[in-house]
Design an enzyme around this catalytic site. Structure first.
Site: not given
Length: 410
Positions: A131, A134-136, A323
């Site tokens: 996560i 993937r997010e940042s 996602y």
């Protein structure tokens, strides 16, 4: 008489002309003063915080999903999200390998912090790292927007004004409570903050201190970021000790229209129907006794899965099957090594969101439950396609394509 007519005509033209950026900003400033400020004040926001947050802020009319004064909301034709094409594009090897290799490197660097977090929350470290990546990009991604500009614009002009207004008030509360300085309030185009990309309301509910310094710093602390993600998933219902799911082979006699979190059955029962794991091993005994759900993100044109309730907890982070599957797959690769899905993604999709929405409206008229005619081919739409195909005497594929859209919208 001519002069009077010209004056009336010019007034009518002025009324029908689209609002300029200057006009919209004037309306925005009035909205801040007359509508938002009373609500902020009622939540304990001081004038100093309010004024500092909106100093120099104007609506950003380049943001997506806005409805400008005088316009009506329309289903966009631009394909901003993976659901509009083949889901396979979402799983490009270059993207997923960057997350998995970065995750493995940080698993070693942050071992002691991950040990503590995993023991406290029960979330596998691979999931947390996936996560974060993937997010940042593990905190390396540039997050350029002023959060108050984004949230203010969307609360004033977006299709979901009420949701963004609540997020805007939560962002003000963050500043008022000194949980973040205004300078840290940089966001994505959707208003998400920091390395875990939390919306402000999620920060207030789920951000925690993971490194023991007394502050939940999701901007600069890897430990705080990982602990906050873990706390979020725990509070959303992650079941400790269960997997997220398994890639499977679905025989032709098992309909793809059985997909969905509301059509669960024991994993042993799925196995009794002929569904098998792609690696040939049986389902773990402790999982076989529990409920599982069929997931076919591309219908018959891609990999299939039996997933557990934990998969749907991942969807709480971002309401997209693709996602959640990306995170789950990357987590497995971080933990167990690079191994791609056994099945290939088919060349499906290539449709505009408006095409899918038109197809959904027809299916609704025929009595099918597609969820909503929003142009997104979620599980309700996919299985409705399969049910319609079966009723029409066609093989069920459970994913929109040009021929299906044409047949249902002609």
């Amino acid at each position: 008489m001519k002069t009077r007519f010209a004056l009336i005509l010019s007034c009518l033209i002025g009324l029908s002309a689209p609002a300029t950026a200057k006009d919209i900003n004037a309306q925005f400033q009035g909205w801040l003063k007359n509508e938002l400020w009373p609500q902020a004040k009622a939540r304990g926001i001081s004038p100093e915080t309010f004024n500092a947050a909106f100093s120099g802020v104007k609506p950003n009319l380049k943001l997506p999903d806005l409805v400008l004064p005088g316009q009506k909301p329309e289903t966009p034709k631009q394909q901003h999200q993976a659901e509009f094409g083949s889901p396979g594009a979402y799983f490009a090897e270059k993207t997923i390998s960057a997350v998995t290799s970065g995750g493995r490197a940080r698993a070693g660097q942050l071992k002691s912090a991950l040990d503590r977090i995993e023991q406290r929350y029960g979330i596998p470290r691979g999931v947390l790292l996936a996560i974060w990546g993937r997010e940042s990009g593990f905190g390396s991604a540039k997050i350029p927007y002023n959060a108050f500009e984004v949230l203010g614009t969307k609360a004033f002009l977006a299709t979901r004004k009420e949701m963004f207004r609540n997020e805007l008030l939560a962002a003000l509360e963050m500043i008022e409570k000194r949980q973040a300085p205004i300078s840290a309030m940089k966001s994505s185009w959707a208003g998400a903050l920091g390395q875990p990309q939390f919306m402000p309301s999620s920060y207030l509910q789920y951000a925690v201190d993971g490194d023991g310094d007394g502050r939940a710093d999701i901007w600069g602390s890897a430990a705080d970021t990982l602990a906050s993600i873990a706390n979020y998933l725990t509070k959303k219902g992650w079941v400790k000790g269960r997997d997220w799911g398994f890639e499977v082979t679905v025989p032709a006699n098992v309909s793809c229209s059985l997909e969905g979190p509301d059509r669960g059955r024991k994993i042993a029962d799925w196995a009794a129907m002929g569904i098998t794991r792609v690696n040939g091993r049986p389902f773990p005994e402790h999982e076989a006794r529990q409920e599982g759900f069929l997931l076919m993100p591309a219908g018959r044109s891609g990999p299939a899965f039996i997933v557990t309730p934990n998969f749907y907890v991942l969807k709480e982070y971002n309401f997209s099957d693709n996602y959640a599957l990306f995170v789950a797959h990357a987590a497995d690769r971080i933990a167990y090594g690079d191994k791609r899905f056994a099945a290939e993604w088919g060349k499906v999709g290539g449709l505009y969101r408006s095409d899918i929405a038109a197809m959904q409206r027809t299916l609704e008229k025929l009595g099918y439950d597609v969820g909503s005619a929003d142009g997104l081919p979620g599980f309700r739409t996919r299985r409705s396609i399969g049910e319609w195909q079966a009723k029409a005497g066609m093989p069920a594929t459970c994913f929109p394509d040009k021929a299906i859209v044409s047949a249902l919208t002609k």
